[in-house]
Design a protein around this motif. Structure first.
Motif, PDB file in Angstrom:
ATOM      1  N   THR A 155       7.837  -2.330  -6.123  1.00 43.79           N
ATOM      2  CA  THR A 155       7.326  -1.702  -6.824  1.00 43.79           C
ATOM      3  C   THR A 155       8.350  -2.588  -8.210  1.00 43.79           C
ATOM      4  OG1 THR A 155       7.964   0.092  -5.678  1.00 43.79           O
ATOM      5  CG2 THR A 155       7.452   0.596  -8.225  1.00 43.79           C
ATOM      6  N   VAL A 156       8.923  -2.986  -8.062  1.00 47.66           N
ATOM      7  CA  VAL A 156       9.054  -3.916  -9.540  1.00 47.66           C
ATOM      8  C   VAL A 156       8.881  -5.328  -9.265  1.00 47.66           C
ATOM      9  CG1 VAL A 156      11.286  -5.629  -9.933  1.00 47.66           C
ATOM     10  CG2 VAL A 156      11.856  -2.992  -9.463  1.00 47.66           C
ATOM     11  N   GLY A 157       7.774  -5.724  -8.258  1.00 46.34           N
ATOM     12  CA  GLY A 157       7.644  -6.833  -8.455  1.00 46.34           C
ATOM     13  C   GLY A 157       5.869  -6.642  -9.043  1.00 46.34           C
ATOM     14  N   ILE A 158       5.016  -4.784  -8.634  1.00 47.05           N
ATOM     15  CA  ILE A 158       4.242  -4.767  -9.215  1.00 47.05           C
ATOM     16  C   ILE A 158       4.047  -4.226 -11.219  1.00 47.05           C
ATOM     17  CG2 ILE A 158       2.605  -2.524  -9.096  1.00 47.05           C
ATOM     18  CD1 ILE A 158       2.770  -2.224  -6.093  1.00 47.05           C
ATOM     19  N   GLY A 159       5.197  -3.940 -11.191  1.00 51.00           N
ATOM     20  CA  GLY A 159       4.986  -3.292 -12.910  1.00 51.00           C
ATOM     21  C   GLY A 159       5.416  -4.659 -13.657  1.00 51.00           C
ATOM     22  N   ILE A 160       6.070  -6.134 -12.807  1.00 50.30           N
ATOM     23  CA  ILE A 160       6.248  -7.333 -13.750  1.00 50.30           C
ATOM     24  C   ILE A 160       4.604  -7.608 -14.185  1.00 50.30           C
ATOM     25  CG2 ILE A 160       6.956  -9.360 -13.970  1.00 50.30           C
ATOM     26  CD1 ILE A 160       9.344  -7.190 -14.065  1.00 50.30           C
ATOM     27  N   CYS A 161       4.085  -7.308 -12.556  1.00 50.40           N
ATOM     28  CA  CYS A 161       3.116  -7.546 -12.544  1.00 50.40           C
ATOM     29  C   CYS A 161       1.736  -7.116 -14.083  1.00 50.40           C
ATOM     30  CB  CYS A 161       1.411  -7.448 -11.085  1.00 50.40           C
ATOM     31  SG  CYS A 161      -0.051  -7.768 -11.091  1.00 50.40           S
ATOM     32  N   VAL A 162       2.233  -5.675 -13.948  1.00 49.15           N
ATOM     33  CA  VAL A 162       1.221  -4.935 -15.046  1.00 49.15           C
ATOM     34  C   VAL A 162       1.715  -4.887 -16.555  1.00 49.15           C
ATOM     35  CG1 VAL A 162       1.425  -2.522 -16.066  1.00 49.15           C
ATOM     36  CG2 VAL A 162       0.726  -3.202 -13.702  1.00 49.15           C
ATOM     37  N   TRP A 212       0.867  -1.223  -0.031  1.00 56.22           N
ATOM     38  CA  TRP A 212       0.194  -0.360  -0.037  1.00 56.22           C
ATOM     39  C   TRP A 212       0.909   1.189  -0.084  1.00 56.22           C
ATOM     40  CZ3 TRP A 212      -4.109   2.255  -1.627  1.00 56.22           C
ATOM     41  CH2 TRP A 212      -4.676   3.205  -0.969  1.00 56.22           C
ATOM     42  N   GLN A 213       1.727   0.740   0.535  1.00 57.31           N
ATOM     43  CA  GLN A 213       2.658   2.312   1.003  1.00 57.31           C
ATOM     44  C   GLN A 213       3.485   2.598  -0.177  1.00 57.31           C
ATOM     45  OE1 GLN A 213       2.784   3.630   3.652  1.00 57.31           O
ATOM     46  NE2 GLN A 213       3.459   4.978   3.410  1.00 57.31           N
ATOM     47  N   CYS A 214       3.514   2.297  -1.787  1.00 55.42           N
ATOM     48  CA  CYS A 214       3.674   1.844  -3.073  1.00 55.42           C
ATOM     49  C   CYS A 214       3.029   2.993  -3.475  1.00 55.42           C
ATOM     50  CB  CYS A 214       3.425   0.759  -3.755  1.00 55.42           C
ATOM     51  SG  CYS A 214       5.183  -0.750  -3.724  1.00 55.42           S
ATOM     52  N   PHE A 215       1.739   3.251  -2.807  1.00 60.98           N
ATOM     53  CA  PHE A 215       0.529   4.757  -3.664  1.00 60.98           C
ATOM     54  C   PHE A 215       0.377   5.628  -2.885  1.00 60.98           C
ATOM     55  CE2 PHE A 215       0.273   0.054  -5.908  1.00 60.98           C
ATOM     56  CZ  PHE A 215       0.715   0.259  -7.213  1.00 60.98           C
ATOM     57  N   LYS A 216       1.187   5.560  -1.793  1.00 59.80           N
ATOM     58  CA  LYS A 216       1.030   6.872  -0.934  1.00 59.80           C
ATOM     59  C   LYS A 216       2.014   7.593  -1.208  1.00 59.80           C
ATOM     60  CE  LYS A 216      -0.121   6.650   3.188  1.00 59.80           C
ATOM     61  NZ  LYS A 216       0.434   6.292   4.579  1.00 59.80           N
ATOM     62  N   ASP A 217       1.536   9.016  -1.159  1.00 63.96           N
ATOM     63  CA  ASP A 217       2.351  10.372  -1.228  1.00 63.96           C
ATOM     64  C   ASP A 217       3.067  10.410  -2.486  1.00 63.96           C
ATOM     65  OD1 ASP A 217       0.814  10.787   1.260  1.00 63.96           O
ATOM     66  OD2 ASP A 217       2.783   9.493   2.280  1.00 63.96           O
ATOM     67  N   ASN A 218       5.268  10.896  -2.361  1.00 62.17           N
ATOM     68  CA  ASN A 218       5.293  10.077  -3.506  1.00 62.17           C
ATOM     69  C   ASN A 218       5.796   9.210  -3.870  1.00 62.17           C
ATOM     70  OD1 ASN A 218       6.359  13.591  -3.283  1.00 62.17           O
ATOM     71  ND2 ASN A 218       7.256  13.316  -1.924  1.00 62.17           N
ATOM     72  N   ASN A 219       5.459   8.550  -3.336  1.00 61.45           N
ATOM     73  CA  ASN A 219       5.964   6.983  -3.577  1.00 61.45           C
ATOM     74  C   ASN A 219       5.323   6.454  -4.595  1.00 61.45           C
ATOM     75  OD1 ASN A 219       7.755   6.009  -2.462  1.00 61.45           O
ATOM     76  ND2 ASN A 219       6.663   5.127  -0.194  1.00 61.45           N
ATOM     77  N   ARG A 220       3.808   7.322  -5.129  1.00 62.26           N
ATOM     78  CA  ARG A 220       2.397   6.739  -5.514  1.00 62.26           C
ATOM     79  C   ARG A 220       3.325   7.062  -7.299  1.00 62.26           C
ATOM     80  NH1 ARG A 220      -1.288   8.934  -3.406  1.00 62.26           N
ATOM     81  NH2 ARG A 220      -1.059  11.594  -3.837  1.00 62.26           N
ATOM     82  N   ARG A 221       3.950   8.419  -7.053  1.00 63.69           N
ATOM     83  CA  ARG A 221       4.275   9.225  -8.135  1.00 63.69           C
ATOM     84  C   ARG A 221       5.263   8.169  -9.362  1.00 63.69           C
ATOM     85  NH1 ARG A 221       8.816  14.396  -8.805  1.00 63.69           N
ATOM     86  NH2 ARG A 221       8.888  14.122 -11.160  1.00 63.69           N
ATOM     87  N   ARG A 222       6.594   7.501  -7.316  1.00 69.42           N
ATOM     88  CA  ARG A 222       7.728   6.423  -8.550  1.00 69.42           C
ATOM     89  C   ARG A 222       6.717   5.032  -9.583  1.00 69.42           C
ATOM     90  NH1 ARG A 222      12.235   8.366  -4.005  1.00 69.42           N
ATOM     91  NH2 ARG A 222      13.564   7.001  -5.440  1.00 69.42           N
ATOM     92  N   THR A 223       5.531   5.112  -8.576  1.00 68.18           N
ATOM     93  CA  THR A 223       4.712   3.431  -8.584  1.00 68.18           C
ATOM     94  C   THR A 223       4.774   3.865 -10.256  1.00 68.18           C
ATOM     95  OG1 THR A 223       5.117   3.103  -6.639  1.00 68.18           O
ATOM     96  CG2 THR A 223       3.780   2.206  -8.238  1.00 68.18           C
TER      97      THR A 223
END
Length: 501
Positions: A424-431, A282-293
Motif C-alpha cells: 500500500t505504501v508503495g502504491i502511495g509513492i507511485c501516485v 490486487w488485495q489492496c483494492f478488495k473489500d475493506n482494504n480498498r477503502r484503506r488504500t
C-alpha cells in the motif's frame, strides 16, 4: 494464540451491538494480549517514549536518510536546466545561446517521477521478499549506480543521462516507501507519528542542500555501511516465522515486556490472516482494504491539488513571474524552504498533540485560503501586490510543512493493514510521483499568480473530501485500526469509537 468462538459464544455476541463484539465474532484471542499491549503503549507520553524507545527512534531516523536524496532531486531538477554548463553539454547553440530542446527538457523533468512510480510499486514485493533492510540496501545500490551514470555521462549523450535519472528515480521511490513502512513497523504508538513524519523532514533537508553533487554519493554509502547493524522489522520477522530474531529485535528497540509485544504482533498477524490470507497488490483494492488504500493514495493527491509543486518546487521561478529580480527571487525561494523546515519541526510535536485528522483538515483549509489570497493579489500590478504574493507563498510553506506535508507520510503508512503495508505504501509513492509530473509555465495560458484560483478551488474540494474520509489514527494500534475498518466505522467517528476487547 487466537481461536474461533464457539456457537454459543457467537449467539451471545450477536445480541450485543457493539464494535468489540462485532469483531469478536470473527476472532477471539485466548487472553487479553492485544488490549494489555495497547494499554502499555498508550500509557507512555511522546517525550518519555523517545527516551524509552530511543534506539527505535534513532534507527527510524537512519533508515529515512535516503529521503534526503528525494528532496535534493526535487530542488535541483528545476535549476539544472538553467545551469549554463548543463545546457552547453546537453543542448545546442541557438542565436548565440546554449539551449536544450523542449522535448529533452520535458523528459529530464519527468523521468525521475516515472522512475519513482516504478520504484514505489516494486518495493512492496521486494520488501515482503527480502525484508525492509534488504529493500533499503537494494535502493542504495541502485542509487549509487544511477549517480555513477549521471556523473560520468559524456556531453551530448542525452539518452544516457535520461537513463541515469530514470534509474535514480527508481531508487528514490524505493527509499521513501521503505522508510515509511519501516518507521511504522518498529515504532510504538506514541512515536509512530513522529518517525513516519520525519520522512518529510528529511525531504525538506534535502531541498536545503546546496548544488553539491557529492551529496548524492555520501548518503547511499552511509546507509550501506550502517544497514548490517540495523534491526529488521519485527513484523517482517514474525511473519516469516523467525520468532527468536523478532524477540531479540524488540529487546534492542527498547520494548519493556518483549514477550507481550511479540504476542501482540503474532495475534495481529493471525487476526489479519483470518480476514484475508492473500498479500497481492490486487488485495489492496478488495473489500475493506480498498477503502484503506484509497485514503492512503488520496493524502498525496490532496497534497498536489493544493499546489505543493507550484509553491515549493518552483517558488523561485514563481517569484520571477511575479516580477521580482532573480537575486530576490532566489532569496525568497530559500526562505520558503527554511520556513518549511520550521513548520515541519513543529508538526512533529503537534501530530501527537492535536491528532492526524484535525491537523490535516486545518492544513488543507489554510493552504486553500492562501492560494485564493495569491490569486486575489495577482489582480493588481503594484509592488505591494507582488509582495503580498510573496508573503502568501511563505505562509503557504509554513502551513503546508506544518500539516499536510509530514501528515501525508504519517497517515498513508498508518492507514494500511500490517500485512499489506509495504504494498500500500508503495502504491502511495507511485501516485505521489505520478501527481508530480506537471509544471506551471508562463507559456501555458500565462496565468502566473492567478493559478492560485485553480489550486484554491481544487483545495476547497479537497477540504470537503478530508472532512468526510480522513480518519483519526492517533493512539490506535494496528489491531484496533483493523477492527475499526472491518466494522466499517465512519472516518469521522474513528477518534471516538471504543474498541473494547
Amino acid at each position: 494464540m487466537p481461536s474461533r468462538s464457539s456457537s454459543s459464544d457467537k449467539n451471545a455476541h450477536i445480541q450485543q451491538d457493539t464494535l468489540e463484539h462485532t469483531v469478536g465474532l470473527a476472532f477471539q484471542p485466548n487472553d487479553n494480549t492485544l488490549a494489555i499491549a495497547a494499554k502499555e503503549e498508550k500509557a507512555v507520553g511522546t517525550f518519555e517514549a523517545i527516551k524509552i524507545y530511543r534506539y527505535a527512534f534513532l534507527w527510524c531516523l537512519f533508515c529515512g536518510l535516503g529521503a534526503i536524496l528525494w528532496g535534493y532531486d526535487v530542488q535541483i531538477s528545476g535549476g539544472l536546466l538553467s545551469a549554463p554548463l548543463f545546457r552547453h553539454d546537453f543542448g545546442y547553440e541557438y542565436n548565440g545561446e546554449d539551449v536544450i530542446p523542449a522535448r529533452w527538457q520535458s523528459a529530464f523533468n519527468s523521468v525521475g517521477s516515472i522512475g519513482g512510480m516504478f520504484g514505489g510499486i516494486t518495493v512492496g514485493w521486494i520488501a515482503d521478499s527480502i525484508g525492509r533492510r534488504g529493500s533499503i540496501a537494494m535502493a542504495s545500490i541502485i542509487s549509487i549506480t544511477a549517480i555513477f551514470i549521471q556523473f560520468f555521462c559524456p556531453p551530448h549523450y542525452n539518452a544516457l543521462m535520461l537513463v541515469g535519472k530514470l534509474i535514480n528515480g527508481i531508487a528514490l521511490g524505493m527509499y521513501i516507501s521503505s522508510a515509511s513502512a519501516y518507521g511504522s513497523e518498529i515504532s510504538p504508538v506514541a512515536l509512530r507519528g513522529i518517525t513516519t513524519g520525519t520522512v518529510n523532514l528529511w525531504i525538506v533537508f534535502g531541498m536545503e542542500a546546496d548544488d553539491f553533487s557529492a551529496i548524492q554519493w555520501i548518503f547511499p554509502v552511509i546507509i550501506l555501511i550502517g544497514l548490517p547493524f540495523t534491526p529488521e522489522s519485527p513484523w517482517y520477522l514474525a511473519r516469516k516465522g523467525l520468532i527468536e530474531r523478532a524477540r531479540r529485535v524488540l529487546f534492542r528497540l527498547g520494548f519493556q515486556d518483549v514477550d507481550l509485544h511479540l504476542r501482540q504482533i503474532q495475534e495481529t498477524i493471525a487476526l489479519e490472516n483470518h480476514y484475508d490470507k492473500e498479500t497481492t497488490y490486487w488485495q489492496c483494492f478488495k473489500d475493506n482494504n480498498r477503502r484503506r488504500t484509497i485514503i492512503a493514495l488520496m493524502v498525496f493527491v490532496l497534497q498536489q491539488i493544493v499546489g505543493v509543486i507550484f509553491v515549493l518546487g518552483y517558488s523561485t521561478y514563481f517569484f520571477q513571474l511575479a516580477g521580482f529580480r532573480t537575486s530576490d527571487s532566489f532569496k525568497l525561494g530559500v526562505g520558503v524552504t527554511a520556513i518549511g523546515l520550521v513548520g515541519n519541526l513543529t508538526a512533529l510535536y503537534s501530530v501527537n498533540k492535536f491528532g492526524r485528522r484535525p491537523l490535516f483538515l486545518w492544513g488543507m483549509i489554510g493552504c486553500t485560503a492562501v492560494n485564493l489570497g495569491i490569486g486575489f493579489s495577482s489582480l493588481s500590478k503594484t509592488k505591494a501586490a507582488r509582495w503580498s504574493e510573496a508573503i502568501f507563498t511563505l505562509i503557504f510553506g509554513l502551513i503546508y510543512q506544518g500539516s499536510i506535508g509530514p501528515l501525508g507520510y504519517v497517515i498513508f503508512s498508518e492507514i494500511s493493514s500490517a500485512k499489506l503495508r509495504s504494498k500500500t505504501v508503495g502504491i502511495g509513492i507511485c501516485v505521489n510521483s505520478l501527481c508530480g509530473i506537471y509544471l506551471v509555465n508562463p507559456d501555458e495560458a500565462n496565468l502566473k499568480g492567478k493559478v492560485g484560483y485553480i489550486f484554491g478551488g481544487l483545495g476547497l474540494l479537497g477540504c470537503i473530501w478530508t472532512f468526510f474520509f480522513i480518519p483519526e489514527t492517533k493512539n490506535r494500534t494496528v489491531d484496533e485500526l483493523d477492527a475499526l475498518f472491518e466494522a466499517k466505522v465512519s472516518s469521522r467517528k474513528f477518534g471516538k469509537t471504543t474498541v473494547d476487547r
